[in-house]
Design an enzyme around this catalytic site. Structure first.
Site, PDB file in Angstrom:
ATOM      1  N   GLU A   1       0.848  -1.184   0.000  1.00  8.84           N
ATOM      2  CA  GLU A   1       0.000   0.000   0.000  1.00  8.84           C
ATOM      3  C   GLU A   1       0.887   1.238   0.000  1.00  8.84           C
ATOM      4  O   GLU A   1       1.755   1.391   0.877  1.00  8.84           O
ATOM      5  CB  GLU A   1      -0.889   0.029   1.251  1.00  8.84           C
ATOM      6  CG  GLU A   1      -2.035  -0.951   1.209  1.00  8.84           C
ATOM      7  CD  GLU A   1      -2.947  -0.791   2.427  1.00  8.84           C
ATOM      8  OE1 GLU A   1      -2.922   0.287   3.082  1.00  8.84           O
ATOM      9  OE2 GLU A   1      -3.679  -1.740   2.729  1.00  8.84           O
TER      10      GLU A   1
ATOM     11  N   ASP B   1      -6.290   7.709  10.314  1.00  5.81           N
ATOM     12  CA  ASP B   1      -4.921   7.395  10.717  1.00  5.81           C
ATOM     13  C   ASP B   1      -4.608   7.846  12.133  1.00  5.81           C
ATOM     14  O   ASP B   1      -4.986   8.940  12.558  1.00  5.81           O
ATOM     15  CB  ASP B   1      -3.922   8.052   9.753  1.00  5.81           C
ATOM     16  CG  ASP B   1      -4.034   7.488   8.349  1.00  5.81           C
ATOM     17  OD1 ASP B   1      -4.335   6.283   8.243  1.00  5.81           O
ATOM     18  OD2 ASP B   1      -3.826   8.222   7.380  1.00  5.81           O
TER      19      ASP B   1
END
Length: 269
Positions: free
Chosen positions: A49, A60
């Site tokens: 990724e 995140d």
């Protein structure tokens, strides 16, 4: 055939589970990111990724947020991230690449342009965590036109939407193992086994688990339940701890070895 589909078919034939590292591109430098991709491939990564640095990353945790901040200081754009994939391919990388980005950069550039650029640079998939199923029809149609898989995220809190999300997935279904944002964890959502079983029954593609997985013991636990495991914050933190090994123009061998060794350990090598 899309490289993601090909790689999962190969892994299934060998009885293996995919190891999928996440990397914030541009942290600490573009040149280091390129070398890290190649090193992680040598260490056993099966897909990667490629994280696009973003100023307000809702999904995140603090580790990946800090990595985004460092990359943004270098003014890294989504096109820089795509170009790293191109450079890695020119250096011999065979990995399927998956772009991880929020929707705003994609919208600002334009759907046609971004997916055409991804196709031209052999990026096989894209994950857009803030694009819900109910609003993804246009993006999905254009992605399919260019042969790029729009990979959905599905969480334990998705409830009745789980089956609908999984049933229409391309490439794989990204199952969120924990509630909240990314980050290393000692414990996971209590009903994780039942959740993964529900996704497995509904999906026609492989299922992958991510969010919070940080060591070989946790990888082994999930290998029995899914087709792939994503490790993000633990790898980004390892890079952060090795920043003193990285130079402006390249990655110091000791830094590369530290990251490669960690990925190899996660893979079980």
């Amino acid at each position: 055939m899309n490289l993601i589909d090909k790689r999962f078919a190969e892994l299934k034939e060998r009885g293996e589970t995919a190891m999928i590292p996440f990397l914030t591109i541009g942290d600490p430098t573009i040149e280091a990111s390129l070398e890290l991709i190649l090193e992680m491939e040598r260490a056993g990564a099966d897909l990667i990724e490629l994280g696009v640095p973003y100023s307000d990353p809702l999904a995140d945790g603090p580790v990946i947020q800090r990595s985004s901040e460092r990359a943004l200081l270098r003014k890294i754009t989504i096109f820089d991230v795509i170009d790293v994939a191109r450079q890695a391919r020119s250096r011999g990388s065979k990995l399927p690449f998956i772009l991880f980005t929020y929707y705003n950069p994609v919208l600002q550039i334009g759907l046609e342009r971004i997916f055409k650029t991804m196709q031209e640079n052999e990026i096989s998939g894209i994950i857009i965590p803030d694009l819900p199923l109910e609003e993804d029809s246009e993006t999905r149609a254009i992605a399919e036109t260019y042969g790029v898989h729009l990979i959905p995220l599905v969480a334990p809190t998705s409830n009745e939407r789980v089956k609908r999300i999984a049933a229409g997935a391309r490439g794989f279904v990204y199952c969120v193992s924990s509630l909240g944002v990314t980050g290393e964890r000692a414990e996971f959502f209590g009903g994780i086994e039942d959740f993964l079983s529900t996704v497995r029954e509904a999906a026609k593609v492989p299922i992958v688990v991510g969010f919070g997985i940080s060591n070989r013991e946790q990888v082994q636990r999930f290998e029995k339940l899914c087709d792939g495991v994503v490790v993000g914050s633990a790898i980004v933190r390892t890079i952060e701890s090795a920043l003193h090994h990285f130079q402006e123009d390249a990655a110091h061998p000791e830094g590369l070895q530290q990251i490669g060794g960690f990925v190899g350990q996660l893979k079980g090598r």
